[in-house]
Design an enzyme around this catalytic site. Structure first.
Site, PDB file in Angstrom:
ATOM      1  CB  SER A   1      71.323  50.156  13.747  1.00  0.00           C
ATOM      2  OG  SER A   1      72.610  49.896  14.274  1.00  0.00           O
TER       3      SER A   1
ATOM      4  CG  HIS B   1      70.491  53.908  15.792  1.00  0.00           C
ATOM      5  ND1 HIS B   1      69.852  54.610  16.796  1.00  0.00           N
ATOM      6  CD2 HIS B   1      71.196  52.942  16.418  1.00  0.00           C
ATOM      7  CE1 HIS B   1      70.162  54.087  17.966  1.00  0.00           C
ATOM      8  NE2 HIS B   1      70.985  53.069  17.772  1.00  0.00           N
TER       9      HIS B   1
ATOM     10  CG  ASP C   1      74.255  51.271  17.609  1.00  0.00           C
ATOM     11  OD1 ASP C   1      73.554  51.779  18.503  1.00  0.00           O
ATOM     12  OD2 ASP C   1      73.792  50.579  16.687  1.00  0.00           O
TER      13      ASP C   1
ATOM     14  CG  MET D   1      78.834  49.972  21.095  1.00  0.00           C
ATOM     15  SD  MET D   1      78.484  48.238  20.811  1.00  0.00           S
ATOM     16  CE  MET D   1      76.896  48.371  19.942  1.00  0.00           C
TER      17      MET D   1
ATOM     18  CG  HIS E   1      72.483  54.137  21.164  1.00  0.00           C
ATOM     19  ND1 HIS E   1      72.020  52.843  20.988  1.00  0.00           N
ATOM     20  CD2 HIS E   1      72.513  54.338  22.503  1.00  0.00           C
ATOM     21  CE1 HIS E   1      71.781  52.300  22.158  1.00  0.00           C
ATOM     22  NE2 HIS E   1      72.084  53.169  23.099  1.00  0.00           N
TER      23      HIS E   1
ATOM     24  CG  MET F   1      75.274  51.975  23.932  1.00  0.00           C
ATOM     25  SD  MET F   1      74.967  50.639  22.757  1.00  0.00           S
ATOM     26  CE  MET F   1      75.213  51.535  21.224  1.00  0.00           C
TER      27      MET F   1
ATOM     28  CG  MET G   1      69.037  49.897  25.153  1.00  0.00           C
ATOM     29  SD  MET G   1      69.475  50.213  23.440  1.00  0.00           S
ATOM     30  CE  MET G   1      70.032  48.612  22.884  1.00  0.00           C
TER      31      MET G   1
ATOM     32  CG  ASP H   1      68.803  50.220  19.439  1.00  0.00           C
ATOM     33  OD1 ASP H   1      68.909  49.364  18.540  1.00  0.00           O
ATOM     34  OD2 ASP H   1      69.757  50.924  19.847  1.00  0.00           O
TER      35      ASP H   1
ATOM     36  N   GLY I   1      66.547  43.874  17.997  1.00  0.00           N
ATOM     37  CA  GLY I   1      65.669  42.751  17.647  1.00  0.00           C
ATOM     38  C   GLY I   1      64.430  43.125  16.858  1.00  0.00           C
TER      39      GLY I   1
HETATM   40  C1  DX5 Z   1      72.802  47.292  20.096  1.00  0.00           C
HETATM   41  C2  DX5 Z   1      72.620  48.520  19.256  1.00  0.00           C
HETATM   42  C3  DX5 Z   1      71.592  48.409  18.198  1.00  0.00           C
HETATM   43  C4  DX5 Z   1      71.840  47.347  17.170  1.00  0.00           C
HETATM   44  C5  DX5 Z   1      70.502  46.787  16.771  1.00  0.00           C
HETATM   45  O1  DX5 Z   1      73.509  47.604  21.237  1.00  0.00           O
HETATM   46  O2  DX5 Z   1      72.266  49.634  20.062  1.00  0.00           O
HETATM   47  O3  DX5 Z   1      71.365  49.663  17.567  1.00  0.00           O
HETATM   48  O4  DX5 Z   1      72.476  47.792  16.005  1.00  0.00           O
HETATM   49  O5  DX5 Z   1      70.708  45.734  15.914  1.00  0.00           O
HETATM   50  P1  DX5 Z   1      69.539  44.730  15.523  1.00  0.00           P
HETATM   51  O6  DX5 Z   1      68.481  45.519  14.817  1.00  0.00           O
HETATM   52  O7  DX5 Z   1      70.241  43.744  14.642  1.00  0.00           O
HETATM   53  O8  DX5 Z   1      69.040  44.105  16.798  1.00  0.00           O
HETATM   54 ZN    ZN Z   2      71.610  51.570  19.118  1.00  0.00          ZN
END
Ligand code: DX5
Ligand code: ZN
Length: 216
Positions: A10, A35, A37, A39, A68, A70, A139, A175, A177
């Site tokens: 990501s 990946h 993200d 937002m 992704h 969001m 998630m 996705d 942690g």
């Molecule tokens: C969070 C994102 C993830 C994020 C994951 O909303 O969708 O893709 O980048 O980051 P890590 O791997 O650090 O938890």
């Molecule tokens: Zn993501």
């Protein structure tokens, strides 16, 4: 080596001041997807990037762009993301708009469809999408930020969804942690695509950490 497990770095945790170089570095690894993200500060409490940035990094790799979204509303933006170079377009079940309307638009652009669910959303909602989606994204943190701790309660949900998918050709992606400890748990629960932001980008050797995440 578990060849069936795909790794999706990501870029939320990448160095945005040299994003092209970061993508080139990922291109040299054996990661599967990149990946991205997106937002909007409304569906989630953070703002990231838009289609123009995707377009500007598209030339740095041929790897699959796993986008992704969001964002809500989402439908009116799908053509822009498709034209910018997205390969998989994942939208959230929890949006206020009709999800199937957006699925139709993604398919019109011949892109792969992904459906994502937040931690508080039960596994059973996924059933109605099984015949229309290429990927289900679970998630394992509250969407919005990288670097959060993996929510272990989501493991049962991953197992349940794996059971629903059965032999269907649907990616089960997790996705949030993911590190060398939680990747193993997610794989054992049935996930076959691991998104990882902070774990990969905090490591100086992308090739090595990607290999290690896959091989746990
Ligand atoms: C969070 C994102 C993830 C994020 C994951 O909303 O969708 O893709 O980048 O980051 P890590 O791997 O650090 O938890
Ligand atoms: Zn993501």
């Amino acid at each position: 080596m578990n060849k069936k497990v795909k790794i999706a770095p990501s870029i939320l945790s990448a160095d945005f001041s040299k994003l092209g170089d970061e993508i080139s570095d990922l291109d040299k690894t054996d990661c599967d997807y990149i990946h991205i993200d997106i937002m909007d500060g409304h569906f989630v409490p953070n703002i990231t990037i838009g289609p123009n940035v995707i377009k500007s990094i598209r030339g740095y790799t041929d790897k699959t762009f796993d986008v992704h979204l969001m964002i809500d509303p989402v439908k009116k933006f799908i053509p822009e993301f498709a034209n910018a170079g997205a390969d998989i377009i994942t939208i959230h079940h929890e949006i206020k708009e009709n999800v199937f309307d957006s699925i139709s638009v993604i398919k019109e652009f011949n892109k792969k469809v992904g459906i994502s669910i937040k931690p508080s959303t039960p596994a059973k909602v996924v059933e109605k999408y099984l015949d229309y989606t290429d990927l289900i994204l679970v998630m394992t943190v509250e969407p919005g930020f990288g670097g959060q701790d993996f929510l272990h309660k989501q493991l049962d949900k991953i197992k349940d969804i794996k059971g629903m998918i059965g032999n269907k050709k649907i990616d089960l992606e997790v996705d949030g942690g993911i590190n060398l400890n939680t990747s193993k748990k997610a794989i054992n629960a049935g996930a076959n695509v691991l998104v990882s932001g902070s774990t990969i980008f905090q490591c100086s050797e992308y090739k090595k950490i990607i290999k290690d995440l896959r091989n746990v």
